[in-house]
Design a protein around this motif. Sequence first.
Motif, PDB file in Angstrom:
ATOM      1  N   MET A  69       7.134 -51.106   4.502  1.00  0.00           N
ATOM      2  CA  MET A  69       6.107 -50.170   4.045  1.00  0.00           C
ATOM      3  C   MET A  69       4.737 -50.840   4.003  1.00  0.00           C
ATOM      4  O   MET A  69       3.722 -50.258   4.426  1.00  0.00           O
ATOM      5  CB  MET A  69       6.459 -49.634   2.657  1.00  0.00           C
ATOM      6  CG  MET A  69       5.456 -48.632   2.113  1.00  0.00           C
ATOM      7  SD  MET A  69       5.767 -48.271   0.362  1.00  0.00           S
ATOM      8  CE  MET A  69       5.267 -49.839  -0.374  1.00  0.00           C
ATOM      9  N   ALA A  70       4.689 -52.061   3.496  1.00  0.00           N
ATOM     10  CA  ALA A  70       3.417 -52.784   3.415  1.00  0.00           C
ATOM     11  C   ALA A  70       2.808 -52.976   4.802  1.00  0.00           C
ATOM     12  O   ALA A  70       1.603 -52.773   5.014  1.00  0.00           O
ATOM     13  CB  ALA A  70       3.632 -54.136   2.731  1.00  0.00           C
ATOM     14  N   ALA A  71       3.660 -53.335   5.768  1.00  0.00           N
ATOM     15  CA  ALA A  71       3.171 -53.519   7.138  1.00  0.00           C
ATOM     16  C   ALA A  71       2.723 -52.194   7.742  1.00  0.00           C
ATOM     17  O   ALA A  71       1.706 -52.136   8.450  1.00  0.00           O
ATOM     18  CB  ALA A  71       4.282 -54.147   7.989  1.00  0.00           C
ATOM     19  N   GLU A  72       3.433 -51.130   7.430  1.00  0.00           N
ATOM     20  CA  GLU A  72       3.116 -49.837   8.032  1.00  0.00           C
ATOM     21  C   GLU A  72       1.784 -49.280   7.531  1.00  0.00           C
ATOM     22  O   GLU A  72       1.041 -48.637   8.287  1.00  0.00           O
ATOM     23  CB  GLU A  72       4.227 -48.837   7.748  1.00  0.00           C
ATOM     24  CG  GLU A  72       4.083 -47.544   8.541  1.00  0.00           C
ATOM     25  CD  GLU A  72       5.216 -46.574   8.290  1.00  0.00           C
ATOM     26  OE1 GLU A  72       5.419 -45.689   9.132  1.00  0.00           O
ATOM     27  OE2 GLU A  72       5.897 -46.703   7.254  1.00  0.00           O
ATOM     28  N   VAL A  73       1.465 -49.514   6.265  1.00  0.00           N
ATOM     29  CA  VAL A  73       0.182 -49.053   5.728  1.00  0.00           C
ATOM     30  C   VAL A  73      -0.967 -49.698   6.492  1.00  0.00           C
ATOM     31  O   VAL A  73      -1.938 -49.035   6.888  1.00  0.00           O
ATOM     32  CB  VAL A  73       0.085 -49.369   4.224  1.00  0.00           C
ATOM     33  CG1 VAL A  73      -1.340 -49.137   3.723  1.00  0.00           C
ATOM     34  CG2 VAL A  73       1.060 -48.505   3.430  1.00  0.00           C
ATOM     35  N   ILE A  74      -0.857 -50.993   6.718  1.00  0.00           N
ATOM     36  CA  ILE A  74      -1.906 -51.720   7.435  1.00  0.00           C
ATOM     37  C   ILE A  74      -2.063 -51.185   8.859  1.00  0.00           C
ATOM     38  O   ILE A  74      -3.167 -50.883   9.324  1.00  0.00           O
ATOM     39  CB  ILE A  74      -1.588 -53.240   7.460  1.00  0.00           C
ATOM     40  CG1 ILE A  74      -1.594 -53.791   6.035  1.00  0.00           C
ATOM     41  CG2 ILE A  74      -2.586 -53.986   8.341  1.00  0.00           C
ATOM     42  CD1 ILE A  74      -1.079 -55.213   5.931  1.00  0.00           C
ATOM     43  N   VAL A  75      -0.954 -51.037   9.560  1.00  0.00           N
ATOM     44  CA  VAL A  75      -0.988 -50.552  10.938  1.00  0.00           C
ATOM     45  C   VAL A  75      -1.458 -49.104  10.990  1.00  0.00           C
ATOM     46  O   VAL A  75      -2.215 -48.707  11.892  1.00  0.00           O
ATOM     47  CB  VAL A  75       0.402 -50.692  11.601  1.00  0.00           C
ATOM     48  CG1 VAL A  75       0.387 -50.083  12.999  1.00  0.00           C
ATOM     49  CG2 VAL A  75       0.814 -52.155  11.665  1.00  0.00           C
ATOM     50  N   GLY A  76      -1.040 -48.276  10.022  1.00  0.00           N
ATOM     51  CA  GLY A  76      -1.415 -46.876  10.007  1.00  0.00           C
ATOM     52  C   GLY A  76      -2.918 -46.677   9.930  1.00  0.00           C
ATOM     53  O   GLY A  76      -3.490 -45.867  10.675  1.00  0.00           O
TER      54      GLY A  76
END
Length: 356
Positions: free
Chosen positions: A59-66
């Motif tokens: 989730m943490a990685a996805e927020v950044i990429v999003g």
Amino acid sequence: MTAGQDHRHTSSASQSATPSPGHGATTSAGHGHGHGHGVKADADRKLLSGALALILAFMAAEVIVGFAAGSLALITDAAHMLTDAAAIALALIAIRLSARPPAGGFTYGLKRVEILSAQANGITLLLLAAFFVYEAINRMIHPPEVEGALVLITGVVGIVVNLIAAWLISKANRSSLNVEGAFQHILNDLFAFVATAIAGLVVLLTGFAQADSIAALIVAALMLKAGIGLVRDSGRIFLEAAPAGLDPAAVGAELCAVPGVVEVHDLHVWEITSGEPAASAHILVREGLDCHQIRGQIEALLAERHQLTHSTLQVDHASGDEWDVHCSDAHGVVHRPATGTITAAGTESDQAIPSL
């Protein structure tokens, strides 16, 4: 009613409390049943904890990429994963609390904490679905630039992560509505990542930015479906409806078919928590018959045909014509072998009162 019969109507379970035994009353906790409803609780906690760690990291990685990609679909997935993490955390807390033994005024312990957790998961899914529908429609009208490659890569990785998390939770005790709620969150997220990956591929190949918003709408639809199911099922337990697929009127008719039974009233069937059904009833039998023997037959019938291994039955003798006015304040349908079902008001009916 004779003075020696001591009919105190203590068998009613309409307040979700196990009735106090009167004459001929007994509580069957199910021999071999043992209320082991937190099946493999320690194993469940380990499986859920493993899934939680995976979800939080991704989730943490996805927020950044999003945000870097400008993708609503990815941000939607990340928010959904946040609810996944919250759902699993709630499930872990609920498992621990529901395992506590009954104490004080909590005569069933804290078993329904699991149902509170499931209902919270369902409501959260419904609120998120509403928000993402609004946001997706807005982006359909005013589409932003979307980095299709980042969306595609993140979507594919998300599929793998959620497959592992779903596999872990599927090994837990999914008969618990609480665990099922967490599983539904993960399963919906898996489908969401499939939609996100497809949207990323469409954007990458065609430049059609609205594909990202369409994927978000698909995710919202899945959230809506799962949320409605969780709220409905948890609501049935809180309202003390009969377990799905079990017809109390049919159960009453079966009890009346037991030789010697002349009336069944105050029949209640409900669920203490998911997977833990219970029943109570006040039963009148003919004078001269063995109340205890008939009670044993009824307990066996409830357990074998309907898996109702937690039952509390008050069995009394009916004396002469007095049983016609017995328990005038009975709750719900009164069942008698010859006349079928009779409402508490005394009007005969061949049809059972519909279950909730």
